[in-house]
Enzyme design. Structure first.
Site, PDB file in Angstrom:
ATOM      1  N   ASP A 149      -1.832 -16.961 -12.970  1.00 45.02           N
ATOM      2  CA  ASP A 149      -2.182 -18.080 -13.830  1.00 45.02           C
ATOM      3  C   ASP A 149      -3.638 -18.419 -13.481  1.00 45.02           C
ATOM      4  O   ASP A 149      -4.121 -18.036 -12.424  1.00 45.02           O
ATOM      5  CB  ASP A 149      -1.243 -19.251 -13.517  1.00 45.02           C
ATOM      6  CG  ASP A 149      -1.532 -20.431 -14.407  1.00 45.02           C
ATOM      7  OD1 ASP A 149      -1.895 -20.204 -15.567  1.00 45.02           O
ATOM      8  OD2 ASP A 149      -1.405 -21.572 -13.940  1.00 45.02           O
ATOM      9  N   ASP A 153       0.870 -22.037 -10.072  1.00 44.12           N
ATOM     10  CA  ASP A 153       0.904 -23.193  -9.183  1.00 44.12           C
ATOM     11  C   ASP A 153       2.323 -23.738  -9.069  1.00 44.12           C
ATOM     12  O   ASP A 153       2.577 -24.722  -8.389  1.00 44.12           O
ATOM     13  CB  ASP A 153      -0.091 -24.277  -9.608  1.00 44.12           C
ATOM     14  CG  ASP A 153       0.205 -24.813 -10.994  1.00 44.12           C
ATOM     15  OD1 ASP A 153       1.275 -24.492 -11.531  1.00 44.12           O
ATOM     16  OD2 ASP A 153      -0.627 -25.549 -11.545  1.00 44.12           O
ATOM     17  N   ASP A 207       4.521 -23.191 -14.998  1.00 44.78           N
ATOM     18  CA  ASP A 207       4.719 -21.848 -15.516  1.00 44.78           C
ATOM     19  C   ASP A 207       6.169 -21.418 -15.511  1.00 44.78           C
ATOM     20  O   ASP A 207       6.467 -20.232 -15.382  1.00 44.78           O
ATOM     21  CB  ASP A 207       3.908 -20.846 -14.688  1.00 44.78           C
ATOM     22  CG  ASP A 207       2.481 -21.298 -14.526  1.00 44.78           C
ATOM     23  OD1 ASP A 207       1.885 -21.628 -15.555  1.00 44.78           O
ATOM     24  OD2 ASP A 207       1.987 -21.338 -13.392  1.00 44.78           O
TER      25      ASP A 207
END
Lengths: 772, 49
Positions: A471, A661, A665
């Site tokens: 990400d 993180d 997600d």
């Protein structure tokens, strides 16, 4: 007896068929009153809105039947959702609904079936481990001592060309018997107990052939000694027991070290705290227990002292070492408004902190709970190894019996030595140690890196990863804005920056933080009458002049040509203006993590591809990807797109790890073969991932992947070695070409080889992979 | 060679004494920490621990 009535009434009498050791009775009255006291120290970790989980240490577990009984019994209690008991660690994890039952009731329920349970406590575990280690060392050392003596007494029989006189032989055999008796009765006791335990559970453990071999050889030797004829095997028996015990002691030490590294996170951050009552008016210091702190309290943390709770800095500036959380010993600068976490150590100057979270709610305890859960579950690889070892032991017993049977026709005198040699030479130890020894060593290495494998199979999947999907925000970048460039349109940059800093001084907005964090380029100025206008910027008076800082369109649209304010990819532009014209523009960007390019390079060297998927606009993502050296990238991706991106990779046969993180997600993390949550340790409680890497230090992800690969390479080496060794040694022993003594030496050597091979993992220095 | 009748029981008795000594030392915790004391001897502060 009350316990027996409880068990019968519950229809659990099958326990009496399963169990293999009589229970120690528990004084009921004494137990009863201590429940509430004990329960008050219990730690209940919330799982979701209705469920909580607690860890208990159970005394008096003897066998699989005990585990079965406690699990079944607890699952029937009102309010208990599930219970799992680990025989090896004597630990029970109980999930229950706090609204419907409490820890005292659970302790009472466990006592009702005859066991004593305590809230899990590291000190108690340490005492139990120490006792175990002490007993094993004593047994191994005594067996070694006896082995040396028996060898000396056996030597004449080996070296004398025409045999030893019968009367001296009898004397030496008798002395050997006296020395071997404690070895069999005391040192080898764990093997007999283990064999009995597995036999009564109809499981073939690796203790079974050891116990049969020792018992058969010893019985035959005693018979020969008393009869005054036949061969004695006292030397083989003592050597066998001594070497197996040494191998087990080494294995225990490897496991203990791994446990120690995990325990470091489980300790309380700091026992006491200095509370400032009446801050900021009165600065009166009062020393209180860290447990007694409440959110909102203000504490002072002196230099060199551990921070007692998760807190926000309200006064002072210092650097803080978060090694216990992130494994990183480099201190990080903290100023007013920054968060510091319980367990970190204040390095430079005293800080005044406002407490945000204490005790169980701190990030440190969240990490410790993850670590405990990770340690409690057994990976599929270890369970498979157990099953293989069991089948192997069964086959081995058949081969030994067949060999003995065959030899009774060929040469009856050699039937027994051959059977013993077959039992002893085979290496169920190496086979069943191969996987657990490597996994234990890997757990220790990962714990030192503060990489937590939360799901039991995560390590195995990590070792097969071929593609890592990152990400962007908060993973590749720090997620915090940073001042990139100042363009002064009037006067000099330093003056404009000083003005901007003055305007933003009191704000907590990320843009303000990025500006205020700059070292002041000149004497600071003070802004008065500062007003923040939501979504636009701030306005204030400095030295009589009115200034605006914010979105260019708002600050002063007329004098600024549009080109000046076009943000580059991934940047934000704010403009500073007085009442007449624009004075300066500030470009702010999301800062890259410094060690990201090195991580990507080391992944590439290891043959692992990387890509970035982000919700940001494609130009920004492309820019960031170029900076860290990732070729594949995808911008403007919704969570569903991220999931599809990963699914497409998997369709091409890639094993995908997703690094995020951990908060935003979820679909991507769930779709990936293994998910890695990385970054801000403060939000850790919300993380749902297979592997958790708290704090900064991206290189740890690369090291974790490398450790996983090495671990499973070593597992494969160990299994291959054990199989080859057995394939060669068992036929040799069955054909009568190995004496029991040589068999014992070979068996122990192969066990030690496996354990030492695994311990290479622990000693290996983290490989320094060059950035290029 | 008759001396063996004394020597062998003697060596067995000695082994048992050594074993008992070791058992006592282990039970009193002398082998719990095999690394710490080696570092502790370098520690000038006798009051610590």
């Amino acid at each position: 007896m009350a316990v027996a009535q409880t068990i019968r009434a519950a229809g659990l009498s099958a326990f009496y068929e399963r169990r293999d050791a009589p229970a120690a009775s528990l004084p009921r009255d004494r137990a009863d009153e201590s429940f509430d006291a004990a329960a008050s120290e219990a730690v209940v970790a919330p799982i979701d809105a209705v469920q909580g989980e607690t860890a208990l240490l159970i005394e008096g577990l003897r066998c699989g039947a005990c585990v079965w009984l406690i699990e079944t019994w607890l699952a029937r209690q009102a309010g208990v959702c599930s219970a799992s008991v680990n025989l090896a660690t004597s630990r029970a994890r109980v999930r229950f609904a706090p609204a419907r039952t409490d820890v005292a009731a659970i302790l009472r329920a466990i006592a009702a079936v005859g066991y004593r349970a305590h809230p899990y406590d590291p000190a108690r575990r340490e005492a139990m481990v120490r006792k175990e280690s002490r007993a094993l060392l004593t047994r191994a050392a005594l067996a070694l001592l006896a082995m040396m003596q028996v060898m000396m007494l056996a030597a004449p029989a080996y070296v004398a060309s025409d045999g030893v006189d019968a009367e001296y032989a009898a004397l030496m055999n008798l002395a050997s018997l006296v020395l071997t008796l404690p070895v069999v009765a005391y040192c080898a006791w764990p093997f007999f107990a283990g064999a009995w335990r597995s036999a009564s559970n109809r499981i073939l453990g690796m203790d079974v052939p050891i116990a049969i071999g020792v018992a058969a050889a010893f019985a035959a030797s005693v018979w020969a000694t008393l009869q005054g004829e036949g061969h004695v095997y006292f030397d083989s028996v003592t050597m066998f027991v001594a070497l197996v015990l040494c191998a087990r002691w080494l294995e225990l030490r490897v496991r203990e070290r791994a446990g120690d590294a995990l325990e470091a996170t489980a300790r309380d951050a700091s026992p006491t705290a200095q509370r400032l009552t009446g801050y900021p008016d009165v600065k009166e210091v009062e020393t209180v227990a860290a447990r007694a702190l409440a959110p909102g309290d203000v504490v002072r943390v002196a230099t060199g002292v551990t921070v007692p709770a998760d807190a926000t800095v309200v006064d002072g500036r210092s650097s803080v070492e978060e090694a216990i959380l992130t494994g990183e010993s480099r201190p990080r600068a903290k100023g007013v408004g920054d968060r510091v976490l319980a367990g970190s150590i204040n390095r430079e100057s005293p800080l005044v902190l406002r407490v945000d979270a204490v005790g169980e709610a701190t990030a440190l305890r969240a990490i410790a709970r993850l670590a405990e859960r990770a340690a409690a579950e057994r990976p599929a690889a270890a369970r498979l190894a157990d099953r293989v070892a069991r089948t192997f032991v069964g086959a081995l017993l058949v081969i030994a019996a067949a060999a003995a049977f065959a030899w009774t026709f060929i040469e009856p005198a050699r039937a027994l030595p051959v059977a013993i040699a077959v039992l002893v030479v085979s290496c169920p130890c190496a086979l069943s140690l191969a996987t657990p020894a490597a996994l234990a060593a890997a757990a220790g290495t990962l714990a030192r890196l503060r990489v937590l494998c939360v799901r039991p199979n995560a390590l195995e999947t990590l070792s097969r990863v071929t593609h890592v999907v990152f990400d962007k925000t908060g993973t590749i970048t720090t997620g915090a804005l940073k001042l990139v460039r100042i363009d002064a349109l009037a006067d000099d940059e330093a003056l404009q920056l000083t003005r901007a800093m003055a305007l933003e001084q009191g704000s907590t907005h990320p843009i303000a933080r990025a500006l205020v964090e700059q070292p002041s380029p000149r004497e600071p100025v003070v802004a008065h009458d500062v007003v923040a206008i939501q979504g636009c910027g701030v306005e204030g008076t400095i030295e009589g002049e009115r200034y605006r800082l914010g979105r260019p369109a708002w600050s002063l649209p007329t004098t600024l040509s549009p080109e000046d304010c076009v943000p580059a990819a991934g940047e934000i532009v704010v403009a500073l203006a007085d009442t007449k014209r624009v004075l300066a523009t500030f470009r702010l960007g999301d800062e890259l993590r410094a060690d990201m390019p090195a991580l990507i390079a080391s992944l590439r060297n290891a043959g692992i591809r990387s890509s970035i998927v982000s919700g940001d606009d494609p130009a920004t993502v492309a820019d960031v990807a170029g900076k860290v050296g990732i070729a594949a990238h995808r911008g403007a991706a919704s969570p569903e797109d991220k999931r599809a991106f990963i699914a497409a990779l998997q369709a091409r046969g890639e094993v995908v790890a997703m690094v995020g993180d951990g908060v935003n997600d979820a679909p991507g993390l769930a779709r990936a073969d293994v998910s890695i949550a990385f970054g801000n340790a403060a939000t850790l409680a919300q993380w749902t991932a297979d592997v958790v890497v708290p704090g900064d230090g991206a290189q740890r992800i690369g090291r974790a992947l490398a450790t996983a690969r090495r671990t499973f390479r070593i597992v494969r080496q160990n299994l291959a070695w054990a199989l080859v060794y057995n394939a060669v040694a068992i036929p040799l022993a069955a054909l009568g070409w190995l004496t029991p003594l040589a068999a014992a030496a070979g068996m122990s050597a192969s066990s030690l080889a496996v354990v030492l091979n695994a311990s290479r993992l622990r000693n290996a220095k983290p490989r320094r992979t060059a950035a290029r | 060679m008759d001396i063996l009748y004394m020597l062998i029981p003697l060596s067995v008795a000695l082994a048992i004494v050594i074993g008992a000594c070791f058992g006592w030392a282990s039970a009193s915790g002398q082998f719990d920490d095999l690394e710490g004391p080696a570092h502790r001897i370098l520690d000038d502060d006798d009051r610590a621990h």
